[in-house]
Design a protein around this motif. Structure first.
Motif, PDB file in Angstrom:
ATOM      1  N   TRP A  88       0.841  -1.184   0.000  1.00 54.77           N
ATOM      2  CA  TRP A  88       0.000   0.000   0.000  1.00 54.77           C
ATOM      3  C   TRP A  88       0.879   1.239   0.000  1.00 54.77           C
ATOM      4  CZ3 TRP A  88      -0.366  -4.390   2.704  1.00 54.77           C
ATOM      5  CH2 TRP A  88      -1.529  -5.143   2.563  1.00 54.77           C
ATOM      6  N   THR A 112       0.546   5.881  -0.240  1.00 62.92           N
ATOM      7  CA  THR A 112      -0.342   7.036  -0.205  1.00 62.92           C
ATOM      8  C   THR A 112      -0.813   7.358  -1.609  1.00 62.92           C
ATOM      9  OG1 THR A 112       1.450   8.625  -0.503  1.00 62.92           O
ATOM     10  CG2 THR A 112       0.920   7.991   1.778  1.00 62.92           C
ATOM     11  N   ARG A 113      -1.902   8.085  -1.697  1.00 66.22           N
ATOM     12  CA  ARG A 113      -2.395   8.513  -3.006  1.00 66.22           C
ATOM     13  C   ARG A 113      -1.349   9.384  -3.710  1.00 66.22           C
ATOM     14  NH1 ARG A 113      -7.726   8.425  -4.387  1.00 66.22           N
ATOM     15  NH2 ARG A 113      -9.041   7.203  -3.004  1.00 66.22           N
ATOM     16  N   ARG A 148      -5.529  -0.764  -6.942  1.00 69.65           N
ATOM     17  CA  ARG A 148      -6.879  -0.521  -6.433  1.00 69.65           C
ATOM     18  C   ARG A 148      -6.887   0.734  -5.573  1.00 69.65           C
ATOM     19  NH1 ARG A 148     -10.559  -3.902  -2.211  1.00 69.65           N
ATOM     20  NH2 ARG A 148      -8.631  -3.788  -1.046  1.00 69.65           N
ATOM     21  N   GLU A 149      -7.664   1.724  -5.991  1.00 69.45           N
ATOM     22  CA  GLU A 149      -7.821   2.956  -5.222  1.00 69.45           C
ATOM     23  C   GLU A 149      -8.742   2.651  -4.033  1.00 69.45           C
ATOM     24  OE1 GLU A 149      -6.404   5.921  -6.234  1.00 69.45           O
ATOM     25  OE2 GLU A 149      -5.584   5.006  -8.049  1.00 69.45           O
ATOM     26  N   ARG A 150      -8.319   3.096  -2.847  1.00 72.55           N
ATOM     27  CA  ARG A 150      -9.150   2.924  -1.659  1.00 72.55           C
ATOM     28  C   ARG A 150      -9.394   4.290  -1.038  1.00 72.55           C
ATOM     29  NH1 ARG A 150      -6.934  -2.110   1.629  1.00 72.55           N
ATOM     30  NH2 ARG A 150      -5.547  -0.520   2.435  1.00 72.55           N
ATOM     31  N   ASP A 151     -10.156   4.344   0.038  1.00 71.88           N
ATOM     32  CA  ASP A 151     -10.507   5.634   0.645  1.00 71.88           C
ATOM     33  C   ASP A 151      -9.287   6.448   1.062  1.00 71.88           C
ATOM     34  OD1 ASP A 151     -13.201   5.176   0.313  1.00 71.88           O
ATOM     35  OD2 ASP A 151     -13.495   4.400   2.341  1.00 71.88           O
ATOM     36  N   HIS A 152      -8.317   5.810   1.710  1.00 75.19           N
ATOM     37  CA  HIS A 152      -7.201   6.545   2.305  1.00 75.19           C
ATOM     38  C   HIS A 152      -5.839   6.190   1.726  1.00 75.19           C
ATOM     39  CE1 HIS A 152      -9.996   8.140   5.209  1.00 75.19           C
ATOM     40  NE2 HIS A 152     -10.408   6.908   5.482  1.00 75.19           N
ATOM     41  N   ASP A 153      -5.794   5.239   0.809  1.00 77.74           N
ATOM     42  CA  ASP A 153      -4.521   4.837   0.224  1.00 77.74           C
ATOM     43  C   ASP A 153      -4.770   4.132  -1.099  1.00 77.74           C
ATOM     44  OD1 ASP A 153      -5.445   2.308   0.914  1.00 77.74           O
ATOM     45  OD2 ASP A 153      -3.937   1.939   2.446  1.00 77.74           O
TER      46      ASP A 153
END
Length: 84
Positions: free
Chosen positions: A9, A11-12, A46-51
């Motif tokens: 994982w 950060t964006r 896969r884009e997730r809410d926080h990462d």
């Protein structure tokens, strides 16, 4: 057939740079080794809410092929310095 899976994982903010390194350096470096029994490698994002989650799937013919990639520590994650 064996599928070796790794998940990580980031950060964006770092996700695009990480993907460029994996697709542009890490994967070509692994493929260039021409490991006997290595079939292919896939990268999933896969884009997730926080990462952002990444998963690699590496396909091998046998456990000996996996060991040809990683040696006896074949259960250890392979994360080259540029991808860390």
């Amino acid at each position: 057939m064996i599928c070796r899976v790794w998940r990580g994982w980031t950060t964006r903010d770092n996700a695009d740079a990480y993907e460029r390194i994996v697709r542009g350096e890490v994967i070509p470096g692994i493929e260039a080794r021409r490991i006997p029994g290595f079939r292919s490698i896939d990268l999933v994002r896969r884009e997730r809410d926080h990462d952002v989650e990444f998963m690699t799937l590496m396909w091998f013919d046998t456990l000996d092929s996996v060991k040809g990639f990683m040696g006896e520590g074949y259960e250890t994650a392979h994360v080259p310095p540029q991808a860390q």
